[in-house]
Structures are given as C-alpha cells and as structure tokens.
Design an enzyme around this catalytic site. Sequence first.
Site, PDB file in Angstrom:
ATOM      1  N   LYS A 189       0.821  -1.210   0.000  1.00 51.19           N
ATOM      2  CA  LYS A 189       0.000   0.000   0.000  1.00 51.19           C
ATOM      3  C   LYS A 189       0.855   1.260   0.000  1.00 51.19           C
ATOM      4  CE  LYS A 189      -4.343  -1.618   2.022  1.00 51.19           C
ATOM      5  NZ  LYS A 189      -4.107  -3.039   1.855  1.00 51.19           N
ATOM      6  N   GLU A 200      -2.563   6.778   8.259  1.00 57.23           N
ATOM      7  CA  GLU A 200      -3.255   7.847   7.549  1.00 57.23           C
ATOM      8  C   GLU A 200      -4.204   8.589   8.479  1.00 57.23           C
ATOM      9  OE1 GLU A 200      -3.466   6.001   3.038  1.00 57.23           O
ATOM     10  OE2 GLU A 200      -5.220   5.845   4.332  1.00 57.23           O
ATOM     11  N   HIS A 230     -14.359  -2.716   9.636  1.00 58.81           N
ATOM     12  CA  HIS A 230     -13.664  -2.405   8.389  1.00 58.81           C
ATOM     13  C   HIS A 230     -13.902  -3.458   7.315  1.00 58.81           C
ATOM     14  CE1 HIS A 230     -11.740   0.777  10.625  1.00 58.81           C
ATOM     15  NE2 HIS A 230     -11.244  -0.098  11.473  1.00 58.81           N
ATOM     16  N   ARG A 245      -7.488  -7.950  -8.370  1.00 55.91           N
ATOM     17  CA  ARG A 245      -8.255  -9.192  -8.505  1.00 55.91           C
ATOM     18  C   ARG A 245      -9.729  -8.834  -8.677  1.00 55.91           C
ATOM     19  NH1 ARG A 245     -10.652  -9.017  -3.507  1.00 55.91           N
ATOM     20  NH2 ARG A 245      -9.401  -8.258  -1.782  1.00 55.91           N
TER      21      ARG A 245
END
Length: 686
Positions: free
Chosen positions: A116, A200, A235, A292
Amino acid sequence: MFDTLLIANRGEIACRVAATARRLGLRTVAVYSDADARAPHVSACDTAVRLGPPEPRASYLRAEAVLEAARRTGAQAIHPGYGFLSENEAFAQACAQAGIVFVGPPASAIAAMGSKSAAKALMARAGVPLVPGYHGQDQDPALLRRQADAIGYPVLIKASAGGGGKGMRVVERPEDFAGALASCQREAASSFGDDKVLIERYLQRPRHIEIQVFADSHGHCVHLFERDCSVQRRHQKVIEEAPAPGMTPERRQAMGEAAIAAARAVGYVGAGTVEFIAEPDGRFYFMEMNTRLQVEHPVTEMVTGLDLVEWQLRVAAGEPLPLAQEQLRLSGHAIEARLYAENPDKGFLPSIGTLAHLALPPHAAFANGPVRVDGGVRAGDTISPHYDPMIAKLIVHGQTRDQARARMLEALAATQVAGVQTNAAFLARLMRDPAFAQADLDTGLIERRRASLLPEPQPADAQALALACAAALAQQDQDQDQAPGPWSARDGWRLGGRSGRIFYWSGPAGIQAAVLARTPQGLTLDTDADPQAGDGGDSRDTDAGRRRAGALPFAWWARRDETGALRISATLGPRSWQALAFWHGQTLHLQSREQWIVLQRHDPLAHAGEQAPDHGASLAAPMPGKIIAIPVQAGQAVKQGQPLLVMEAMKMEHTLTAPADGVVGELLYGVGDQVPEGTVLIAMQD
C-alpha cells in the site's frame, strides 16, 4: 482460448467461476482441502485434486501444490478467485514460468500495488489524490508513533499488504497507539506474511467508493462505473450497491479517470478495483487497488449486464476488451448483502457449526433477474474456523434503489438457516433503517445507528413464545407418529379434568416459561409477555411488556413445506401469527417477517443437581480459535476492559478483555493452543 481451467479457490467464487467456464465450454478443475472434500465447488467441476489439511497455509496457500495439480490435470490456465493466492506476486510469476496462464494481472502490477505504501507513492506520481499520511518503509515503532502524532488523531493504521479489514485499527488516543500497532502487525503477518503498516488521517464520516476497472493486453482500459461499499463493520463490507447513491456524472467521470490512470500507471491487465475514500464535500482520495476480482463484483454485473468472469477469461486468453468505454451503460440499481454465520449481538463474532437447514431464495441467472444468489455451501456443510464464515451473497436488482431495497427484504424473508447464528435479522433491520433508506451513508453508519440496528437483547415476546410452543407440540406429534400407541401419547388428556405442562425457553434475555393447559373448553397458554406486543411492536422495558396477561385461548397448526421447513401458525387470544420453525437438537430457530429468534428448549430437571465450576469472573473463549498473545501474567491486577488475551479465528484477531476489576488467577492455556468455544481460558480473582 485455453480448454482446461483450474480454479485455485473455494466457496461461492469457485462455484461462480465454474459456472461461467462451463458456459464457455471449458473443462474445469477444482482443488480442495480435507474440510472441503464434499463442498459444492468440488462437485461443480469436472475434476478435483486434494491439496492438504484444512489450514489454508497447508492447502489453498500452497502454491507448489496448486501448480502440481495444474500439471497433473493438464490445465492451461489458473483462475485464483479472490483471497488466497489471487494477489500473490510470486504465484503469478511461478505460473508464467510454468507456461500456465494466470487469470489476473501481470506479476509486476501485483508487485506495484501489493504494498500500500509503495502504491501510494506511485499514485502520487500519477497525479491520483491521496489521503494525508505516512507511507514510508521505516517501520520503527517510535517513528510510526511520531508520524501519528504529527498527522493528528484519530489515525488509521493499515497493513501495507492487506485488505478485507485485516491488520487495520482506528486509534483515537496517543496512549492506545502502541497496542493497536502491535495487533495490526501480528494480524498482517498472519494474514499476508508481511507486518509492514502505513498510517493515515482517519476521515470523519467518509464514504467508501470503488471503481471497477478492466484492461487488456492491447492497450485498452475502461472503467465499469462505481460501487458504494460504505456500510461496514470492523472495516469489512456488509452491503455493497451500484451505482453509488448521489453520484453526479461529473464526479463519476473524475473518479473513473483517476482509476484508469492508476491502472495504466502499473501496466494493468485484467479485472481490478481502485478503492477511494470520499468526503461529504465531494473530495476523494486513493486508498488502494485490489488486483483481482472483488467479492462485490455482482452488483456491477447486475447494472451493466456483463459477466466479468467471462471478460477475465477472454482477456487472459489474449482477446481485446469486448466493449469500449462509450458502449458501457448503467441500468437500474443493485444491492448485495453478505449473509454471514455470525452473531451481531456479540460483536459479529463468527458462529461455528453445521448448517442443519439451508434454503435460499430462487436463483436467477447472474444478470437476468431481480434476485441472484451466489453461494458455496449447502445444508449439512460445516462452518469451520479455518475460512471466512460467509454463507452466501444475496444480490437484487431494481429500476430504483427503493425497489432494490424492497426486493432485498423479500430475499431475506425467503432465506432460511438453522444450526448457526446468522446476520439475517441484522441485514433486514439495516434495509429498513431510515438512514440507509435515505442513503445517508458513511463507513460509521452501523456504529452511528447502533441503538436501532443492534438493540440490547430482550425477553421473547408473546408471539415468539406462542410460536415456540406450537413448534414444540408439532415436534411432539412427529415423534408420536413414529411411536404410535396409547402409552406414547403426550396430548395431556384427562378424564373430565384439567391438565397442564410448562415449557421453559432459554432466550436472549434468560429463561422464560409458558404454561399450556388443556381444559374442557380447549387449550390455553399463559405467558409473561403482553400479547399485544406480538405484532412486531416494541414492548421492551414497559409496564405493558412486563405484565402477565394470564391464560388465553390457544390454537395452532403446522405442516412441512417443500424445503423441509416447519410452517407453523399460533393463535393466542385475538392475535394470530405465522412463522417458519427449524429444530437443531434442542435449539429452535423461528423466522417470521417481524423477527428472527433463537430459543433453547430448557429442561430444569435434566440439570438438577448440576453445579458449574466456580471460576469467579473467568474469561471464556467466545468461539473456537488459537491463542496468539497473552499480555498479562498470573497475579497481575487488572482493570475492567483491559486486554487479557488475543485469539485468532476466521483469519481475524479478537481481543478479550477483563470482565471486571480483579487479579489474574490462573492462565489455563498458553500461546499457540487451539481452544474450543466456551473453554475457560483465564481464572480471575476478586
């Protein structure tokens, strides 16, 4: 196109790929673990190859075993589904070296988006907007803490190689950062083999919007519009829909162009999903790219009329994209709900067990009807701790969002599951919730609407108790039919007198009694609930809901339907109700349009003289799992809510906390131990 396809996955996605491959005339090969030897995806394919024991690391994640299965069966291509090896750069590279087509992007694209932090650096160079945060390689905990302090709380810690909500924590306070970081790193290492994280700024009331992209090896790249995946718990997505409510054409174009830019930046080929976080004012930021097919791809298929798996296979075979951007159209609205074996009342903990009964709504062809069901299990299968506890995906389509929402409620009402707890009732409450109905969406919707979506457990009402007694009597009659004769009769008949019996039911709020009496005038039933509340109204914590209504005339009937479910009707006084009933041992699952409820038949005499061992305020395992951390020691004083033990189950970490202030007595198990549900793990002292 190749003629033999190996499907390196399990469950509903393996069944889904097999169906499309068969339609295209391809021969299919399934792989399976010992836990899946009789699974639907195995019987859906022409050939099946065993990989190993149930643990994913010993079966589905063994790249060399999957490749050997392809060689043995002559498969020229491997479809990885989603999860497992689908985003594994080394596996994609190994397929290429073996001369086998990997139905997915090139290994270089997986590598570029696999981290990421590296992906965000690449996106910044491509001009794709990013959330403020730290995406660096230095993983020193002290540095990460300083970065979080500089960003400002709340912050979001995310596994750099992760997805699906694993290795992700929101940190509200600086003092919670170290513990959350350690938990994320453990979960990331366990799920992805990489404990790197990024940090973040945690956006307030954001929406999660993702763009489906598709690229071929001829330089063409398109987006197939957006999906809104904002409704989440832990999440992880619960509801997905397309198109995103409130999306303007201008914003759709901007997000689509950003997604295509992201795909082109890594030389992408195949199906991919570019995920964005969007603020209420319309600003959006790149989160990650999943290299994917996604679990939620059916809603895109429903609104475009396209088979994305077919597109994947054609692109992998070297064909160009079937359509150009200007030829793609949106039609109507689609909603997908994930039916899980889990208990929403207990923090959505997975529910392990056997699917004693399973009936799902009638399935339409993937894009040709109002209701579609993608499932990978059937009645008699076991929901195990080794894999994700999803039972099926319900996907509906309507001309409008309201019509799709109404169809989802119909689909949920036609869903019958017994043997495990499910989130079906929760999903129905969600569909009816005013905030969801008005598309007031953000990733915190479930927590924000917790009081109505996850109400506190309440005593069973008159409706549930009357229907439960009817189900018990129906079961008794069935047993009687199997052992006819006057000595086996249990109808309570007395010569010229009254007779009675008490049914004890253990439910969400303890044990309740219902007294059934046979009088010369007929049956009566006496419950401790107000019968007027049995129409779905709210009798909780009110005088009316607590008062005893007394014995009322009672009547019932029951019959088996074509699915094997017991359809029952109960009349108590002036009120009548109908429901479906499913017995699993002494556990009764009741389902009506108003409620889903699970009651346990309780026999006080069967437990007379028994006394549970006294462990004080002990800590027990809420599910089967493996102990991966114990941050306390025997003799240590702890406060209520303090973490005592961390378990891993269904690829997720679950932290168990102190039920009250006290002292840790005895640690009954150690790190690495596998424990069943209900096992006392730590004995506490006052």
